[in-house]
Design a protein around this motif. Structure first.
Motif, short mmCIF file in Angstrom:
data_model
loop_
_atom_site.label_atom_id
_atom_site.label_comp_id
_atom_site.label_asym_id
_atom_site.label_seq_id
_atom_site.Cartn_x
_atom_site.Cartn_y
_atom_site.Cartn_z
N GLY A 1 -19.21 3.88 -8.30
CA GLY A 1 -18.51 2.87 -7.51
C GLY A 1 -17.00 3.08 -7.51
N PRO B 1 -12.35 10.82 -19.97
CA PRO B 1 -13.52 10.47 -19.16
C PRO B 1 -14.52 9.63 -19.94
CG PRO B 1 -13.75 12.69 -19.95
CD PRO B 1 -12.51 12.14 -20.58
N PHE C 1 0.29 8.25 2.84
CA PHE C 1 0.13 9.67 2.53
C PHE C 1 1.29 10.47 3.08
CE2 PHE C 1 -4.53 8.50 3.04
CZ PHE C 1 -4.76 8.43 1.68
N VAL D 1 -13.49 4.09 -6.44
CA VAL D 1 -12.90 4.34 -5.13
C VAL D 1 -11.69 5.25 -5.29
CG1 VAL D 1 -11.84 3.29 -3.09
CG2 VAL D 1 -13.64 2.07 -4.30
N SER E 1 -10.23 7.13 1.93
CA SER E 1 -10.97 6.26 1.01
C SER E 1 -12.41 6.73 0.86
CB SER E 1 -10.93 4.84 1.55
OG SER E 1 -11.56 3.97 0.66
N GLN F 1 -8.63 7.87 -3.13
CA GLN F 1 -7.97 8.19 -1.87
C GLN F 1 -7.76 9.69 -1.71
OE1 GLN F 1 -7.29 6.11 0.52
NE2 GLN F 1 -7.78 4.21 -0.56
N THR G 1 -15.91 6.03 -1.84
CA THR G 1 -16.50 5.34 -2.99
C THR G 1 -17.56 6.24 -3.61
OG1 THR G 1 -16.17 3.28 -1.81
CG2 THR G 1 -17.58 3.20 -3.75
N GLU H 1 -5.45 0.20 -17.21
CA GLU H 1 -5.43 0.28 -15.75
C GLU H 1 -5.09 1.69 -15.30
OE1 GLU H 1 -5.23 -1.87 -12.53
OE2 GLU H 1 -7.01 -2.08 -13.73
N TRP H 2 -5.68 2.11 -14.20
CA TRP H 2 -5.34 3.40 -13.63
C TRP H 2 -3.99 3.33 -12.93
CZ3 TRP H 2 -7.96 7.39 -15.09
CH2 TRP H 2 -9.33 7.28 -15.41
N PRO H 3 -3.20 4.40 -13.03
CA PRO H 3 -2.04 4.48 -12.14
C PRO H 3 -2.54 4.63 -10.70
CG PRO H 3 -2.13 6.37 -13.65
CD PRO H 3 -3.33 5.55 -13.92
N LEU H 4 -1.67 4.38 -9.74
CA LEU H 4 -2.11 4.43 -8.35
C LEU H 4 -2.23 5.85 -7.83
CD1 LEU H 4 -0.42 1.61 -6.32
CD2 LEU H 4 -2.72 1.78 -7.24
N GLY I 1 0.82 -1.20 0.00
CA GLY I 1 0.00 0.00 0.00
C GLY I 1 0.86 1.25 0.00
N LEU I 2 0.19 2.36 0.01
CA LEU I 2 0.89 3.64 -0.03
C LEU I 2 0.71 4.36 1.31
CD1 LEU I 2 -0.42 4.97 -3.48
CD2 LEU I 2 1.24 3.19 -3.02
N CYS J 1 -13.15 2.96 -20.27
CA CYS J 1 -13.73 2.42 -21.50
C CYS J 1 -13.06 1.13 -21.96
CB CYS J 1 -13.64 3.43 -22.64
SG CYS J 1 -13.33 5.13 -22.15
#
Lengths: 157, 581
Positions: free
Chosen positions: A142, A76, A55, A144, A135, A146, A137, A102-105, A52-53, A97
């Motif tokens: 849906g 978008p 902050f 999620v 976190s 940070q 949502t 994949e999204w970067p973190l 995990g990361l 789409c």
């Protein structure tokens, strides 16, 4: 738990006097001309690992403050939206789409003050708004997140 | 508008009812089903029908008596159709099966299946290597860069080439001539064809992506029917299509969080790759889950050793270790490729400086799995041959082809000790790629076209000799391979390696169409190339070309000529004698 709706209600108008701006510019090198704290993607997390990361201390200290941040608008889902994802680099793919994208973190989710038209994913933008951390949502999608900037506006930088 | 659509839909439904056209039987026609393997049997009847109006027979008998599982008739599935389900069906007796679905008063719809037995077990173990997207040009370029090419002769053989058996594999799925890594892997792991984006299911019309008719994967089969061990090793995210194909059943490969749950359900003994965020509860910063499940904890509670770096991996399998199950997650996203880890230090190498090489992963996997006396099935993927080809970054793709070759060499050395292991190396689909000459900085002129030497003017590239692990020590040379892509978006071609980080050829423009990434447009010979793909495509696409399979070991002799991708499953099942109880 932090919820976007509650935070929205507590939205503050961004009205700052000239004196405030001057003081702000003098006391902090990362404070922008509009009196906002400038956030960078490099400054979001202090550690980045498989478990995990974490902050950064500065990010946590700026919770609920007005911030600005430079990045790129990820492609978008819809041409007009009040919700988009800010990324460090231009995203070639649209993870909303394309099923194999994949999204970067280290993304930041932006909730705009109103709907706005899409800008090119290749053009850098600067976002202004209030920082939320933790976190959350999105009830509609849906999704999620940070780190969020809410009640936000943006311009091409 | 809505009423017009409804009227059209009603008209279509009436015509369907009138002709009884449109029942679909899953598994589809010409399915090859391993005797004793589990599958969901489904017949869809559009439009909605009364249960008394439909009948389904297998070889003339009532379907549920043949499939020996309870039948479930849904009068209105998703409000769109009637459906008959028989879940978890098996057919033990080999032979031809004719399935007929009839709506009262109309001609039946008919499909034929072949249920196949397997001969006596020949192989104790199977190792299936997937070079994702690996096409003939990748193989040739890897051989040139790794072994050298002088006067038309190579300086050595690649391990992936040096195999006694070879076949051409056709990869098309049930819905399209061009496949993706989900349905192509699914064909290898289940023996059933599927459609783009789908894993371990036939693509029915269900709205719920997790409720399409399932077919059993080889990992599930050997876990259910034997005491064999299973390994899944990749350098992509572990939830990505190829590794997910070992355990997953979903119409949508992007169901990453569900796929982690499916890994947990099947419990392969060795699981290694990237993609940790989908294991973390959503309260953890960096999580990509939408629930509070903590799969790192769940796997460790189930007896897995958990490692996050090459140092930890090496420690977990040092001599005398007792690890029986291993979960290795080495990156939050995809692991970095060999070119970035070894030479360029770009990508996420600064964040994850101690990622294992695929050879480290395979070595550790073999160490753990070979201690299981009933044998094992190990799937190993070199996944970025595909991903780097998508972004027109061929040098990175070739370094990961060389990495695959090194991993295959390790497996062949392991297999050679006892000759009880079938080793298969295959791509899951092709890319439209070719080598057409060399780009030579010393040629006259200023443009990319001036620098391109073809035929005799191409000569040979001048990469430095490979190091002990088969990689050239630099890709920044004056005469480089002209490795070209046949399908691309608008982009700028730099005719040089992307030393600043993995390439991003195109970005989405204001109007939603993909346009060239201007970052690539300012180099000395950078040239704008107008895309030849639809403008909604951001990168190179897969090709329908057949791919090459090579094999060695017991059962390898089955591979020759041209085969459908489903035959890879069948021949692995034959080698392992999987139809035997």
């Amino acid at each position: 738990m932090i919820t976007f709706r509650e935070s929205s209600i507590g939205r503050r108008p961004l009205v700052l006097g000239a004196a405030t701006l001057l003081v702000a510019a003098l006391i902090s090198p990362v404070r922008s001309a509009r009196g906002e704290e400038a956030l960078t993607f490099d400054g979001l997390y202090k550690s980045f690992g498989v478990r995990g990361l974490e902050f950064s201390d500065r990010l946590l200290s700026l919770k609920d403050s007005i911030v600005s941040m430079k990045g790129y608008m990820a492609p978008p889902l819809k041409a007009e939206s009040h919700f988009f994802v800010l990324t460090r680099e231009p995203m070639a793919l649209c993870p909303f789409c394309q099923s194999d994208a994949e999204w970067p973190l280290d993304i930041v989710v932006i909730y705009l003050d109103g709907t706005a038209p899409l800008v090119s994913a290749g053009d850098p933008i600067t976002v202004h708004g209030r920082l939320q951390v933790g976190s959350w949502t999105d009830p509609e999608t849906g999704f999620v997140s940070q780190v969020r900037i809410v009640d936000a506006a943006f311009r091409r930088s | 508008m809505i009423s017009r659509i409804s009227a059209l839909a009603a008209a279509l439904m009436l015509s369907a009812a009138g002709t009884a056209f449109g029942q679909t039987i899953y598994p589809l026609d010409r399915a090859e089903i391993l005797a004793g393997s589990q599958f969901d049997f489904k017949v869809e009847f559009p439009p909605v029908q009364d249960a008394s109006a439909v009948s389904v027979t297998i070889n003339g008998q009532d379907a549920k008596s043949v499939l020996t599982q309870p039948a479930d008739f849904l009068p209105s599935e998703d409000g769109e159709r009637s459906a008959l389900w028989i879940r978890g069906a098996t057919l033990a007796k080999p032979g031809k099966y004719v399935v007929e679905a009839t709506v009262r008063g109309a001609e039946p719809v008919r499909v034929t299946w072949e249920v196949f037995a397997t001969p006596a077990r020949k192989a104790k173990n199977v190792i299936l290597f997937i070079g994702d997207g690996m096409s003939v040009a990748h193989r040739t370029a890897a051989r040139i860069l790794s072994k050298g090419l002088k006067e038309g002769r190579y300086g050595g053989e690649l391990a992936i080439d040096d195999m006694p058996y070879m076949a051409l594999v056709s990869t098309s799925g049930t819905d399209s001539v061009v496949t993706d890594s989900a349905n192509s892997m699914s064909a290898y792991t289940t023996g059933h064809k599927s459609c783009v984006n789908a894993l371990g299911v036939y693509c029915a019309h269900n709205k719920n992506t997790l409720d399409h008719p399932k077919v059993e994967t080889i990992a599930e089969l050997v876990k259910r029917r034997s005491d064999m061990a299973v390994g899944v090793v990749t350098n992509t995210e572990i939830e990505d299509a190829t590794p997910a194909g070992m355990v997953s059943h979903t119409r949508r490969r992007a169901d990453y969080n569900d796929i982690v749950g499916m890994f947990y359900q099947v419990q392969p003994d060795v699981i290694m790759g990237g993609g940790s965020p989908n294991f973390l509860p959503k309260s953890t910063p960096g999580s990509k889950r939408t629930d509070d499940k903590d799969f790192l904890k769940q796997f460790q509670d189930a007896g897995y050793s958990f490692v996050t770096s090459n140092t930890e991996l090496k420690a977990a399998v040092q001599p005398g270790h007792t690890a029986k199950k291993l979960l290795g997650l080495f990156n939050t996203g995809n692991m970095d490729g060999a070119l970035d880890r070894r030479l360029l230090k770009k990508g996420s190498v600064d964040k994850f400086p101690d990622q294992p090489d695929l050879t480290d992963q395979v070595g550790a996997a073999l160490d753990i799995l070979s201690k299981r006396d009933k044998g094992f099935v190990l799937m190993v993927e070199s996944g970025h041959i595909d991903k780097y080809s998508h972004v027109l970054d061929w040098e990175r793709a070739i370094f990961d082809t060389i990495m695959l070759d090194n991993a295959v060499k390790l497996a062949k050395d392991f297999a050679a000790k006892k000759n009880d292991t079938l080793v298969i190396v295959v791509a899951d689909h092709a890319h439209p790629v070719s080598i057409v000459g060399t780009y030579d900085d010393d040629r006259k002129g200023d443009t990319a076209r001036d620098k391109l030497g073809v035929y005799d003017e191409a000569k040979f590239p001048n990469y430095p000799p490979a190091d002990a692990e088969g990689y050239p020590t630099s890709v920044e040379v004056s005469r480089r391979l002209a490795f070209v892509f046949g399908a691309f978006p608008d982009h700028c071609d730099t005719i040089r390696p992307h030393t600043e980080g993995p390439n991003v050829p195109a970005v989405k423009g204001d109007d939603g169409k993909y346009i060239a990434n201007e970052k690539n447009c300012s180099g000395p010979q950078a040239v704008r190339r107008t895309g030849n793909l639809p403008t909604n495509q951001p990168q190179d696409v897969h090709a329908a070309d057949d791919v090459v399979l090579t094999a060695i070991g017991p059962g390898a002799e089955q591979f020759h000529g041209r085969i459908d991708n489903t035959r890879v499953f069948r021949y692995m099942a034959n080698a392992l004698g999987l139809a035997k109880p």
